[in-house]
Design an enzyme around this catalytic site. Structure first.
Site, PDB file in Angstrom:
ATOM      1  N   ASP A   1       0.804  -1.216   0.000  1.00  0.00           N
ATOM      2  CA  ASP A   1       0.000   0.000   0.000  1.00  0.00           C
ATOM      3  C   ASP A   1       0.841   1.272   0.000  1.00  0.00           C
ATOM      4  OD1 ASP A   1       0.938  -0.516   2.569  1.00  0.00           O
ATOM      5  OD2 ASP A   1      -1.026  -0.891   3.421  1.00  0.00           O
TER       6      ASP A   1
ATOM      7  N   ASP B   1      -7.851  -3.148  14.172  1.00  0.00           N
ATOM      8  CA  ASP B   1      -9.227  -3.439  13.757  1.00  0.00           C
ATOM      9  C   ASP B   1      -9.274  -4.604  12.759  1.00  0.00           C
ATOM     10  OD1 ASP B   1      -8.061  -2.286  11.538  1.00  0.00           O
ATOM     11  OD2 ASP B   1      -9.491  -0.642  11.354  1.00  0.00           O
TER      12      ASP B   1
ATOM     13  N   HIS C   1      -7.364  -4.877   9.985  1.00  0.00           N
ATOM     14  CA  HIS C   1      -7.051  -4.582   8.577  1.00  0.00           C
ATOM     15  C   HIS C   1      -5.748  -5.257   8.140  1.00  0.00           C
ATOM     16  CE1 HIS C   1      -4.957  -0.792  10.214  1.00  0.00           C
ATOM     17  NE2 HIS C   1      -3.988  -1.428   9.571  1.00  0.00           N
TER      18      HIS C   1
ATOM     19  N   GLU D   1      -9.810  -2.098   5.247  1.00  0.00           N
ATOM     20  CA  GLU D   1     -10.440  -1.834   6.536  1.00  0.00           C
ATOM     21  C   GLU D   1     -11.678  -2.716   6.708  1.00  0.00           C
ATOM     22  OE1 GLU D   1      -9.004   0.121   8.564  1.00  0.00           O
ATOM     23  OE2 GLU D   1      -8.133   1.868   7.587  1.00  0.00           O
TER      24      GLU D   1
HETATM   25  C1  F6R Z   1       1.369  -1.543   6.136  1.00  0.00           C
HETATM   26  C2  F6R Z   1       0.156  -2.315   6.254  1.00  0.00           C
HETATM   27  C3  F6R Z   1      -0.683  -2.283   7.496  1.00  0.00           C
HETATM   28  C4  F6R Z   1       0.106  -2.683   8.741  1.00  0.00           C
HETATM   29  C5  F6R Z   1      -0.796  -2.635   9.979  1.00  0.00           C
HETATM   30  C6  F6R Z   1      -0.031  -2.943  11.248  1.00  0.00           C
HETATM   31  O1  F6R Z   1       1.926  -1.694   4.853  1.00  0.00           O
HETATM   32  O2  F6R Z   1      -0.178  -2.943   5.330  1.00  0.00           O
HETATM   33  O3  F6R Z   1      -1.762  -3.154   7.313  1.00  0.00           O
HETATM   34  O4  F6R Z   1       0.630  -3.960   8.586  1.00  0.00           O
HETATM   35  O5  F6R Z   1      -1.358  -1.358  10.098  1.00  0.00           O
HETATM   36  O6  F6R Z   1       0.865  -1.925  11.477  1.00  0.00           O
HETATM   37  P1  F6R Z   1       1.971  -2.006  12.637  1.00  0.00           P
HETATM   38  O7  F6R Z   1       2.946  -3.038  12.221  1.00  0.00           O
HETATM   39  O8  F6R Z   1       2.569  -0.640  12.689  1.00  0.00           O
HETATM   40  O9  F6R Z   1       1.223  -2.382  13.891  1.00  0.00           O
END
Ligand code: F6R
Length: 243
Positions: A67, A136, A138, A143
């Site tokens: 992303d 959440d 994702h 989301e």
């Molecule tokens: C980032 C991504 C997000 C993260 C998720 C967890 O490229 O795809 O889905 O993997 O937000 O983020 P952290 O590792 O910061 O808890």
């Protein structure tokens, strides 16, 4: 689904890096699907170290990231491209032309989504996709929803994600409100999935996603349907999942 229990964050990072290193060793021209966020930083540190020691060779590897924020260019230090360059690409012997992140500056969401899907296809698909999980549920920026979004698309970020990601910005107001992300279908088409999860604050969502009902309200739950998924979590994150 394999669940591997690591002692702590360092142990999780080493184990995850070992899985990615095995992929690069077995198929030197593989396509790695990568993620940003705090969870993979230790994994990238290990890969960079092993490359420096001459154990790993990334010269023929291609990467595609999950992303990117909409409206941020490569030079913006909050962009995911910048993050990847800082934490991994600039530290390994990868050809920058082989590193791909959605183009946050493309104003036409349909055009960029189509381009990114075609790019992944032209590379021969993703051999292994690294994933983190949001509080959440994702994955990428998919989301909680009433349906699973299939392909790369542009999303509006939820308040929870904006709140979680504001730690990287001067304030919540500066967090972009939209992002490009691979869809659930794009992720599920990867040949292998590698999910990493760390910390007590992820214990509830890890239990819901990996052991609960598969539903679009918990996007990460879909990985239960993937034929080759490895989850590596530290003790705290897996504490609500029975042995
Ligand atoms: C980032 C991504 C997000 C993260 C998720 C967890 O490229 O795809 O889905 O993997 O937000 O983020 P952290 O590792 O910061 O808890």
């Amino acid at each position: 689904m394999r669940i591997i229990r690591a002692k702590d964050y360092e142990d999780m990072s080493r184990k995850a890096a070992a899985v990615l290193a095995a992929q690069v060793t077995v198929k030197p021209d593989c396509v790695l699907g990568l993620a940003t966020g705090s969870t993979p930083i230790g994994t990238y540190d290990c890969l960079a170290q092993w490359c420096k020691e001459g154990v790993l060779d990334f010269s023929r590897v291609s990467t595609v990231n999950l992303d990117e924020y909409r409206g941020l260019d490569h030079e913006n230090d909050q962009s995911y491209y910048y993050f990847m360059n800082k934490n991994l690409f600039s530290r390994i012997n990868i050809d920058p032309a082989h590193t791909h992140v959605p183009n946050g500056m493309e104003p036409d969401p349909e055009k960029e989504s189509k381009r990114y899907e075609e790019l992944i296809r032209s590379l021969g698909g993703i051999d292994i996709q690294l994933l983190g999980i949001g509080h959440d549920g994702h994955i990428g920026f998919n989301e909680p929803n009433s349906f699973f979004d299939k392909y790369t698309h542009c999303v509006d970020l939820t308040e929870m994600t904006i709140e979680a990601n504001k730690r990287f910005f001067a304030s919540a107001d500066e967090v972009p409100r939209q992002a490009y992300t691979m869809g659930i279908g794009t992720i599920m088409h990867a040949r292998k999935l590698l999910m990493i999860v760390s910390g007590e604050d992820k214990a509830d969502i890890a239990a819901a996603a990996f052991c609960g009902e598969v539903k679009p309200e918990v996007p990460a739950s879909i990985i239960q349907f993937h034929p080759d998924v490895t989850i590596i979590g530290d003790e705290a994150a897996l504490s609500k999942i029975p042995e």
